[in-house]
Design a protein around this motif. Structure first.
Motif, short mmCIF file in Angstrom:
data_model
loop_
_atom_site.label_atom_id
_atom_site.label_comp_id
_atom_site.label_asym_id
_atom_site.label_seq_id
_atom_site.Cartn_x
_atom_site.Cartn_y
_atom_site.Cartn_z
N MET A 1 -32.06 -6.82 -31.02
CA MET A 1 -30.65 -7.20 -30.89
C MET A 1 -30.42 -8.61 -31.39
SD MET A 1 -29.95 -5.54 -27.12
CE MET A 1 -28.33 -6.27 -26.90
N ARG A 2 -31.35 -9.49 -31.14
CA ARG A 2 -31.21 -10.87 -31.62
C ARG A 2 -31.17 -10.93 -33.14
NH1 ARG A 2 -31.92 -15.74 -29.29
NH2 ARG A 2 -32.99 -14.93 -27.45
N LYS B 1 -24.83 -11.01 -34.47
CA LYS B 1 -24.48 -12.37 -34.87
C LYS B 1 -23.20 -12.79 -34.17
CE LYS B 1 -27.88 -12.06 -37.76
NZ LYS B 1 -29.18 -12.70 -37.42
N PRO B 2 -22.86 -14.08 -34.17
CA PRO B 2 -21.58 -14.49 -33.61
C PRO B 2 -20.43 -13.69 -34.22
CG PRO B 2 -22.94 -16.40 -34.03
CD PRO B 2 -23.68 -15.23 -34.61
N GLY B 3 -19.62 -13.11 -33.38
CA GLY B 3 -18.50 -12.30 -33.84
C GLY B 3 -18.78 -10.81 -33.92
N VAL C 1 -23.36 -12.48 -29.31
CA VAL C 1 -22.15 -12.36 -30.12
C VAL C 1 -21.20 -13.54 -29.92
CG1 VAL C 1 -22.35 -9.85 -30.04
CG2 VAL C 1 -20.81 -11.00 -28.44
N GLY C 2 -21.36 -14.25 -28.81
CA GLY C 2 -20.58 -15.47 -28.58
C GLY C 2 -19.13 -15.20 -28.25
N PRO D 1 -13.84 -12.91 -21.11
CA PRO D 1 -13.24 -12.87 -22.45
C PRO D 1 -14.08 -12.11 -23.48
CG PRO D 1 -13.20 -15.10 -21.53
CD PRO D 1 -14.10 -14.30 -20.67
N VAL D 2 -15.36 -11.89 -23.19
CA VAL D 2 -16.25 -11.25 -24.16
C VAL D 2 -16.54 -9.80 -23.80
CG1 VAL D 2 -18.51 -11.37 -25.30
CG2 VAL D 2 -17.33 -13.48 -24.66
N ILE D 3 -16.81 -9.52 -22.52
CA ILE D 3 -17.23 -8.18 -22.10
C ILE D 3 -16.06 -7.41 -21.49
CG2 ILE D 3 -18.82 -6.83 -20.69
CD1 ILE D 3 -20.72 -9.19 -20.63
#
Length: 226
Positions: A37-38, A42-44, A65-66, A95-97
């Protein structure tokens, strides 16, 4: 509450299949999968976690993903969803999940949630009459993604206790008309799942016949879209 991987705070029960490993040896939990996964996320990026359970994959992906990325965590068990949401709140990752309290199947149907004893790590969906667990409305994976507002998927992870073949077969059919929802990378529990050996082989063949190449095999298999 325990720190995991140096940055995440998790509510863990050491008697659970997943919680026990994360409590005592978090660095060993699905080590290859997290490294993969790493490399991929990527970010986004957009990561979809089908069978999110207590959210270990979702939280790991959120860090990768940031703030400009997105993680969609799909989980049918209402008790597990409550724990998952508390973890997201503890880590300020709302805000992300996004949490989708839903089951996935190959059609719209109502099933029941069955858990082995009190272990959140082993939850499956069964038909009416097989258990006395809570009812959950199930939809196809593509329809859940559309409902959640997902417009593309960089990586899709599935761990749904034997439902993988029926869910993926329908997903591949529906995404022929919605190609952006066809994930670039798949991470699927095959060898480590409950399916008989012949069905495990058939599942891998189903994925590869839909234009994916095998990247890694193990309890969880990784595939990349050609």
């Amino acid at each position: 509450m325990l720190p995991v991987w140096g940055k995440m705070t998790m509510l863990l029960h050491p008697a659970d299949t997943v919680g026990g490993t994360l409590t005592f040896v978090p660095h060993l939990w699905d080590r290859w999968e997290r490294q993969y996964m790493r490399r991929v996320l990527k970010p986004g990026s957009v990561f979809v976690d089908v069978g999110s359970n207590i959210g270990a994959y979702a939280l790991w992906a959120a860090d990768l993903v940031g703030p400009n990325g997105r993680v969609v965590a799909i989980e049918p068990d209402p008790s597990t969803v409550e724990v998952l949401r508390r973890k997201i709140h503890l880590n300020r990752l709302e805000p992300v999940i996004s949490v989708c309290h839903a089951g996935v199947s190959d059609c719209d149907e109502v099933l029941r949630v069955s858990r082995r004893c009190s272990d959140m790590g082993v939850t499956r969906l069964v038909s009416e009459g097989e258990c006395h667990g809570p009812e959950i409305a199930c939809r196809t994976l593509a329809s859940v993604l559309t409902w959640a507002g997902v417009d593309h998927v960089d990586m899709l992870k599935l761990d749904i206790e034997g439902f993988e073949p029926k869910v993926l077969k329908q997903y591949f059919q529906e995404t022929e008309q919605q190609p952006r929802l066809r994930a670039t990378h798949l991470l699927v529990e095959i060898d480590g799942g409950p399916l008989p050996q012949a069905e495990k082989r058939s599942l891998a063949e189903l994925i590869q016949s839909n234009q994916y190449e095998l990247v890694h095999t193990g309890p969880n298999a990784a595939f990349r879209r050609k």
